[in-house]
Write an enzyme that holds these catalytic residues in place. Structure first.
Site, PDB file in Angstrom:
ATOM      1  N   HIS A   1      63.818  63.825  -5.927  1.00  0.00           N
ATOM      2  CA  HIS A   1      63.331  63.489  -7.264  1.00  0.00           C
ATOM      3  C   HIS A   1      62.485  64.639  -7.771  1.00  0.00           C
ATOM      4  O   HIS A   1      61.689  65.217  -7.037  1.00  0.00           O
ATOM      5  CB  HIS A   1      62.502  62.197  -7.212  1.00  0.00           C
ATOM      6  CG  HIS A   1      61.687  61.990  -8.447  1.00  0.00           C
ATOM      7  ND1 HIS A   1      62.244  61.662  -9.662  1.00  0.00           N
ATOM      8  CD2 HIS A   1      60.355  62.097  -8.677  1.00  0.00           C
ATOM      9  CE1 HIS A   1      61.289  61.568 -10.568  1.00  0.00           C
ATOM     10  NE2 HIS A   1      60.143  61.835  -9.998  1.00  0.00           N
TER      11      HIS A   1
ATOM     12  N   ILE B   1      61.962  55.057  -8.461  1.00  0.00           N
ATOM     13  CA  ILE B   1      61.616  56.359  -7.885  1.00  0.00           C
ATOM     14  C   ILE B   1      60.735  56.216  -6.650  1.00  0.00           C
ATOM     15  O   ILE B   1      60.502  57.172  -5.927  1.00  0.00           O
ATOM     16  CB  ILE B   1      60.957  57.252  -8.955  1.00  0.00           C
ATOM     17  CG1 ILE B   1      61.863  57.360 -10.178  1.00  0.00           C
ATOM     18  CG2 ILE B   1      60.656  58.646  -8.448  1.00  0.00           C
ATOM     19  CD1 ILE B   1      63.269  57.862  -9.901  1.00  0.00           C
TER      20      ILE B   1
ATOM     21  N   HIS C   1      55.384  56.915 -18.532  1.00  0.00           N
ATOM     22  CA  HIS C   1      54.027  57.405 -18.800  1.00  0.00           C
ATOM     23  C   HIS C   1      53.299  56.558 -19.827  1.00  0.00           C
ATOM     24  O   HIS C   1      52.111  56.749 -20.066  1.00  0.00           O
ATOM     25  CB  HIS C   1      54.061  58.868 -19.246  1.00  0.00           C
ATOM     26  CG  HIS C   1      54.676  59.761 -18.203  1.00  0.00           C
ATOM     27  ND1 HIS C   1      56.008  60.094 -18.208  1.00  0.00           N
ATOM     28  CD2 HIS C   1      54.140  60.326 -17.094  1.00  0.00           C
ATOM     29  CE1 HIS C   1      56.263  60.853 -17.149  1.00  0.00           C
ATOM     30  NE2 HIS C   1      55.154  61.003 -16.465  1.00  0.00           N
TER      31      HIS C   1
END
Ligand code: GLN
Ligand code: ZN
Length: 746
Positions: A635, A425, A688
């Protein structure tokens, strides 16, 4: 008379942040934390001493919604073995095996609250000690307190209700506990004033509970304290109509972000309630135009007697920084246009005096100053940039030259990527060394050359690693960026950065949003140097990385003298210039991140269409400059696209990467259901957490995705940027990702 809805609690120099982090790390104890908290409260009340009331219980160690859940005893089962601060912070941050409660945005602000979890098997046990302690403190300092309490309807609406639970049942249980809490509070003072915050009413009708408002607020009003129900962030016409039929004492309305509230005045007048008129902006940082505010108040006073009007902030001042006293470095002219929490209280007092018609000589001088500041803001050359204004009058392209169906073929020919192409990303780990490098450059401790050497070496390693593991589309890793909005803001004209403009985002975390004060333009390329450097190191395709105009807008304090859509359009042109420079320099794929596209959605359904129109338009202004063979990616950091899928499709990005790892393929289905035809990169693992996903796990996830969309349409990537992870986690994770794809391809 005037009040504020609430005051920021983090402290002038983020004292609360430091105290909390000291406590969490074990460097200080609970008494020290309490002592700091008490000092902060006393200090913050001292600024409110000329108001009708000081706000009590707007303070919080983490979040006010969490405070209420805790006070009601609405504790998720996994935390019930704990108590006290351990329990409280456990719910906020996770404890041992018990994962933290979720956090999400407080309406359309950038503040996050902790989402309460409710179920019909809960047994509540109230605890009012926090409120009582703070109330007693304010009293002992000689203030007249009002208690801030999240309203019952807002609390329940924002909670997560267990799947097997029935809404009615949960509602009744929470209501009983809430009433018990009120009864307990009543004992502390016979002249109690409570402000019930019900911003949920600003979202319009909710069939689940609209029928209950009248009865419940009548019951609350009969408990024998002064009852103020306040709404904000939008108008609340529907709820106001109901509230006017109850016995509550006052209604708080936001006349800045909910101008339509003006049409409730007649009802309020008839009902004889006090109006708390939200007139000083609680969520933006510009000096108030007091003349204009006064004229709104005069208009209100045509329907409601002056003695029934109390001036207020539009919402809590939680959403603005503390005081502009600490802005020592900012341009003096720009600084004169700003007003933070403390200054806003001053504006409120001055406006009130003017409203009463009792400005003295000194006040009159201040009033004149305010007039000239506002006049200066309209005409300043810092704000008005002729060339930007001219450019906006010219026709602007908002469509790619070739339709997707055709251009994707051209892109495949030119880019020649395999099936299930792999990419990331954008960001790679932000190591302590990297942060130190940027910081010492900023402070002037190292020269530009040394800094650039450092960044280049990071990019080199980053590219080499991606080549080594065999990713298809590479990135430069974003080492030069502290933050995806700040980086661009610092290079765009029309932006300024504060020194101490901290605003609480969640818990101890604060952000310093850029301030867009004037016409925006891009004086020179912003990313070209690093991205072309990265491309020069590899024969693979390197994806250029930009932040999109809507996200830059939504994460900044935006000037209020022209519409947000107009500001956004100016930013879009800057991004479009950057895309053009990148493609001319040989960059073939460019990603325009719109992490905050969804965050900007209005609270009320009726306003969504307009937002979608201009936000979409701005994204397309940025990206339509791309040649047919330049592939545009975007994104977005979430996955619930149900309501907005049509708009997402209309963005016309060739590829969109989204966050789906935690939901398997569930959330991707909406793309298939609407026949979404552009390419999609649904995240195959959750970034995460520090966990390293195995090859098998990623393969399983890819297979799930293939059940929903054809292989020709899918890209394989992580959920989001990797900047918060460590290299030890990123390296094996991405290796597994590439391996998994290889095996699936075979
Ligand atoms: N390109 C950005 C990054 O990877 C995107 C971050 C985001 O989506 N929040 O860090
Ligand atoms: Zn993201």
């Amino acid at each position: 008379m005037s009040i504020i809805i609430g005051f920021p609690r983090i402290g002038e120099h983020r004292e609360l942040k430091k105290a909390l982090e000291g406590f969490w790390s074990g460097k200080s104890n609970a008494e020290e934390l309490e002592r700091t908290a008490k000092e902060l409260r006393a200090k913050h009340w001292s600024y409110q001493k000329n108001l009708d009331y000081v706000s009590v219980n707007d303070f919080s160690f983490y979040d006010n919604v969490l405070d209420l859940a805790y006070a009601l005893g609405a504790i998720p089962e996994r935390f019930r073995q704990y108590n006290g601060l351990e329990l409280y912070f456990g719910m906020a941050r996770g404890l041992n095996d018990s994962v933290a409660c979720e956090m999400t945005k407080w309406f359309n602000t950038n503040y996050h609250y902790v989402v309460p979890e409710l179920s019909q098997t809960d047994n509540y046990k109230i605890n009012t000690s926090k409120i009582e302690r703070e109330y007693a403190e304010a009293k002992s300092l000689g203030y007249r307190p009002k208690i801030n309490l999240i309203g019952l309807f807002t609390f329940i609406s924002l909670s997560k209700i267990a799947e097997k639970s029935n809404f009615e049942n949960v509602f009744e249980r929470v209501k009983s506990a809430y009433f018990e809490l009120l009864d307990s509070l009543k004992k502390i003072d016979s002249n109690l004033v409570i402000q019930f915050d019900e911003p949920i009413f600003s979202k319009g009708k909710d069939e689940r509970f609209y029928g209950k408002i009248k009865d419940i607020y009548n019951q609350i009003a009969s408990k024998g304290f002064k009852t103020i129900v306040t709404t904000y962030f939008e108008h609340s016409l529907e709820a106001t109509e109901i509230l006017c039929q109850t016995n509550i004492d006052g209604i708080g309305l936001d006349f800045l972000y909910g101008e339509k509230n003006l049409s409730s005045l007649n009802q309020i007048a008839k009902s004889d309630k006090t109006l708390y008129a939200g007139i000083i902006d609680g969520r933006n940082i510009w000096v108030a135009d007091l003349e204009k505010k006064l004229s709104i108040l005069e208009k209100i006073a045509q329907e409601i007697p002056k003695e029934k009007i109390i001036l207020s902030t539009s919402c809590s001042l939680l959403h603005v920084p503390f005081s502009k006293n600490s802005e020592i470095k900012m341009d003096k002219e720009i600084l004169s246009w700003l007003s933070y929490a403390r200054e806003k209280i001053g504006e409120l007092e001055l406006l009130e005096t003017a409203f009463k018609g009792s400005l003295n000589a000194e006040d009159k001088q201040k009033w004149q100053e305010n007039i000239s500041i506002n006049a200066n803001r309209k005409t300043s050359t810092k704000i008005n940039d002729k060339s930007t204004q001219e450019r906006l009058k010219q026709p602007i392209k908002t469509q790619r030259d070739v339709a997707f169906k055709e251009r994707i073929k051209l892109q495949h020919q030119s880019l020649n990527y395999p099936i299930l192409p792999t990419t990331t990303i954008g960001s790679f780990p932000q190591t302590p060394e990297l942060r130190a490098l940027r910081l010492s450059f900023k402070k002037g401790e190292i020269d530009e050359k040394t800094y650039e050497k450092g960044i280049e070496s990071y990019i080199k390693d980053c590219v080499a690693f991606q080549e080594e593991i065999g990713l298809d589309v590479l990135v430069h890793g974003e080492p030069e960026r502290n933050d995806m909005v700040e980086y661009f803001g610092e290079q765009l004209k029309g932006f300024v950065f504060s020194q101490n403009g901290w605003v609480q985002s969640y818990g101890s975390r604060c952000v310093k949003p850029p301030i867009i004060f004037g016409d925006v333009s891009r004086p020179k390329p912003m990313t070209l140097k690093w991205i072309t450097y990265a491309q020069s190191l590899t024969s693979k395709i390197l994806k250029g990385m930009l932040t999109g105009p809507v996200t830059i807008l939504n994460w900044s304090f935006v000037r209020d003298d022209i519409p947000r859509s107009a500001v956004c359009k100016q930013i879009s042109l800057g991004i479009s210039d950057e895309i053009n420079d990148l493609q001319n320099a040989g960059i073939k794929i460019i990603q325009v991140d719109e992490a905050a596209f969804k965050e900007g959605y209005p609270l009320r359904k009726e306003n969504i269409k307009t937002y979608e129109e201009w936000a979409l338009d701005c994204f397309k202004v940025s990206t339509s400059i791309a040649n047919p063979t330049t592939q545009i990616h975007t994104h977005m950091c979430y996955s619930e696209f149900n309501d907005i899928i049509k708009t997402i499709e209309d963005l016309d990005a060739d590829v969109i990467s989204i966050e789906t790892a935690r939901s398997g393929n569930e959330l991707l289905k909406v793309f298939a259901n609407v026949g979404y035809s552009h390419e999609v990169g649904p995240g195959v693992y959750d970034i995460h957490s520090p966990r390293i996903p195995s090859k098998e796990e990623i393969k399983k996830q890819i297979k799930l995705l293939l059940e929903v969309l054809p292989k020709e349409q899918l890209w394989i990537n992580p959920d989001c940027g990797l900047k918060t992870r460590k290299w030890e986690e990123v390296k094996p994770s991405l290796k597994n990702l590439v391996e998994a794809v290889k095996e699936i391809r075979e």
